[in-house]
Design an enzyme around this catalytic site. Sequence first.
Site, PDB file in Angstrom:
ATOM      1  CG  ASP A   1      10.218  22.675 -32.961  1.00 48.11           C
ATOM      2  OD1 ASP A   1      11.005  23.641 -32.981  1.00 48.11           O
ATOM      3  OD2 ASP A   1       9.985  21.962 -33.959  1.00 48.11           O
ATOM      4  N   GLY A   2       9.396  21.376 -28.623  1.00 50.96           N
ATOM      5  CA  GLY A   2       8.640  21.237 -27.373  1.00 50.96           C
ATOM      6  C   GLY A   2       9.317  22.000 -26.233  1.00 50.96           C
TER       7      GLY A   2
ATOM      8  CG  ASN B   1       3.420  25.585 -32.181  1.00 46.99           C
ATOM      9  OD1 ASN B   1       4.105  26.370 -32.803  1.00 46.99           O
ATOM     10  ND2 ASN B   1       3.822  24.366 -31.876  1.00 46.99           N
TER      11      ASN B   1
ATOM     12  NE  ARG C   1     -24.855  19.412 -35.337  1.00 44.61           N
ATOM     13  CZ  ARG C   1     -25.394  20.553 -35.704  1.00 44.61           C
ATOM     14  NH1 ARG C   1     -24.862  21.250 -36.688  1.00 44.61           N
ATOM     15  NH2 ARG C   1     -26.471  21.016 -35.104  1.00 44.61           N
TER      16      ARG C   1
ATOM     17  CG  ASP D   1     -12.890  14.189 -34.482  1.00 43.67           C
ATOM     18  OD1 ASP D   1     -14.063  13.798 -34.312  1.00 43.67           O
ATOM     19  OD2 ASP D   1     -11.968  13.451 -34.873  1.00 43.67           O
TER      20      ASP D   1
ATOM     21  CB  ALA E   1     -12.441  14.950 -38.148  1.00 40.56           C
TER      22      ALA E   1
HETATM   23  P1  NAD Z   1       5.317  16.358 -29.663  1.00 45.16           P
HETATM   24  O1  NAD Z   1       6.547  15.954 -28.956  1.00 45.16           O
HETATM   25  O2  NAD Z   1       4.285  15.335 -30.011  1.00 45.16           O
HETATM   26  O3  NAD Z   1       5.767  17.208 -30.962  1.00 45.16           O
HETATM   27  C1  NAD Z   1       5.054  17.218 -32.063  1.00 45.16           C
HETATM   28  C2  NAD Z   1       5.950  17.583 -33.274  1.00 45.16           C
HETATM   29  O4  NAD Z   1       5.597  18.900 -33.665  1.00 45.16           O
HETATM   30  C3  NAD Z   1       7.468  17.579 -33.080  1.00 45.16           C
HETATM   31  O5  NAD Z   1       8.061  16.918 -34.169  1.00 45.16           O
HETATM   32  C4  NAD Z   1       7.836  19.062 -33.112  1.00 45.16           C
HETATM   33  O6  NAD Z   1       9.141  19.304 -33.642  1.00 45.16           O
HETATM   34  C5  NAD Z   1       6.785  19.580 -34.049  1.00 45.16           C
HETATM   35  N1  NAD Z   1       6.528  21.013 -33.930  1.00 45.16           N
HETATM   36  C6  NAD Z   1       6.273  21.734 -32.821  1.00 45.16           C
HETATM   37  N2  NAD Z   1       6.103  23.029 -33.152  1.00 45.16           N
HETATM   38  C7  NAD Z   1       6.250  23.101 -34.501  1.00 45.16           C
HETATM   39  C8  NAD Z   1       6.164  24.149 -35.433  1.00 45.16           C
HETATM   40  N3  NAD Z   1       5.866  25.393 -35.043  1.00 45.16           N
HETATM   41  N4  NAD Z   1       6.327  23.864 -36.732  1.00 45.16           N
HETATM   42  C9  NAD Z   1       6.604  22.606 -37.160  1.00 45.16           C
HETATM   43  N5  NAD Z   1       6.704  21.566 -36.324  1.00 45.16           N
HETATM   44  C10 NAD Z   1       6.522  21.814 -35.011  1.00 45.16           C
HETATM   45  O7  NAD Z   1       4.557  17.444 -28.828  1.00 45.16           O
HETATM   46  P2  NAD Z   1       5.136  18.706 -28.091  1.00 45.16           P
HETATM   47  O8  NAD Z   1       6.621  18.720 -28.182  1.00 45.16           O
HETATM   48  O9  NAD Z   1       4.476  18.762 -26.785  1.00 45.16           O
HETATM   49  O10 NAD Z   1       4.574  19.826 -29.048  1.00 45.16           O
HETATM   50  C11 NAD Z   1       3.224  20.218 -29.000  1.00 45.16           C
HETATM   51  C12 NAD Z   1       2.857  20.531 -30.412  1.00 45.16           C
HETATM   52  O11 NAD Z   1       2.618  19.329 -31.095  1.00 45.16           O
HETATM   53  C13 NAD Z   1       1.575  21.297 -30.523  1.00 45.16           C
HETATM   54  O12 NAD Z   1       1.778  22.686 -30.415  1.00 45.16           O
HETATM   55  C14 NAD Z   1       1.076  20.887 -31.893  1.00 45.16           C
HETATM   56  O13 NAD Z   1       1.397  21.825 -32.880  1.00 45.16           O
HETATM   57  C15 NAD Z   1       1.811  19.613 -32.200  1.00 45.16           C
HETATM   58  N6  NAD Z   1       0.817  18.576 -32.438  1.00 45.16           N
HETATM   59  C16 NAD Z   1       0.664  18.134 -33.704  1.00 45.16           C
HETATM   60  C17 NAD Z   1      -0.302  17.194 -34.008  1.00 45.16           C
HETATM   61  C18 NAD Z   1      -0.471  16.758 -35.414  1.00 45.16           C
HETATM   62  O14 NAD Z   1       0.275  17.257 -36.276  1.00 45.16           O
HETATM   63  N7  NAD Z   1      -1.412  15.886 -35.706  1.00 45.16           N
HETATM   64  C19 NAD Z   1      -1.116  16.681 -33.012  1.00 45.16           C
HETATM   65  C20 NAD Z   1      -0.936  17.139 -31.710  1.00 45.16           C
HETATM   66  C21 NAD Z   1       0.043  18.108 -31.443  1.00 45.16           C
END
Ligand code: NAD
Length: 267
Positions: A45-46, A126, A152, A154, A189
């Site tokens: 996905d990234g 996303n 207020r 995160d 949060a």
């Molecule tokens: P990463 O490699 O940490 O990937 C995060 C995970 O998100 C991977 O498992 C990926 O398959 C999944 N993912 C990405 N888009 C998705 C979607 N539309 N639906 C379901 N799963 C999805 O980071 P990256 O590859 O640079 O991806 C960035 C994405 O990571 C951001 O767009 C954000 O959505 C996600 N993210 C999630 C969290 C969290 O869930 N707490 C925190 C930070 C970022």
Amino acid sequence: MRYYVLDRGDQLSVDLAEQFHKLAAQRNFEMDAETPEIVISIGGDGTMLHAFHTFADHIPNIAFVGVHTGHLGFYSDWKSDELAELVDLMSTNLLSADNSARIVKYPLLELTIHKKSGTSSHIALNEFTLKGVYSTLVAQIDINDTTFEMFRGDGICVSTPSGSTAYNKSLGGAMVHPSIEAIQIAEIASINNRIYRTMGAPLLLPKHHHCDIYPSKDQRLLITIDHIAIPVDDLISISCKVAEHKISFARYRPYPFWNRVRSAFLR
Ligand code: NAD
């Protein structure tokens, strides 16, 4: 057919990209890094997020296809051993002909960042998030130019329907089918007590509604747009809404959203 391939950079993805170029050459596809009709993302996905931002200025003219080299991705339906089948289908189901590939369109998020140092516009596949770096984020949230709440906590996450299964899901947001043109605001949060109060529930805004976020004090903040992080010291406001253009995916076989949700999260 003008195409471009973007791979994740690991050995398997690089090898598959090479294999794709060979198969494409046999069918006289033309590699075009500037104005491709179709962009193939090979990785996860990234990688698709990366491909999307690489061609962010050409979104209305491009269809995307995802090949995953790890676990099943939300944006990549083709497996690494199905490349020959994919290229076969691409050569017989042209994007512009009558027997065309099915194009599935997903809504995007448009955001405008107003800083003391200038204004910039962006689109997200996303989500975007706004977070405090060293301290709590304090920000006024307006919906359709009316003050809604003083936040207020995160941070704040605003996601697209296809992004609703990503960060938004971790925040307790609803999963939204991408046929619904909306954006979702989810809290990260939030602080809620006798003095501070936020809605405490995700909000779904339809197309033509907009949301403005005004940080209430000068502080170091972090804006993320999908995988991209942008630190800011002089933010005035961020405005967001459903984008005018959608992203197109070329579907050479069905890949229903709810099947993806089930496969990714339930088994
Ligand atoms: P990463 O490699 O940490 O990937 C995060 C995970 O998100 C991977 O498992 C990926 O398959 C999944 N993912 C990405 N888009 C998705 C979607 N539309 N639906 C379901 N799963 C999805 O980071 P990256 O590859 O640079 O991806 C960035 C994405 O990571 C951001 O767009 C954000 O959505 C996600 N993210 C999630 C969290 C969290 O869930 N707490 C925190 C930070 C970022």
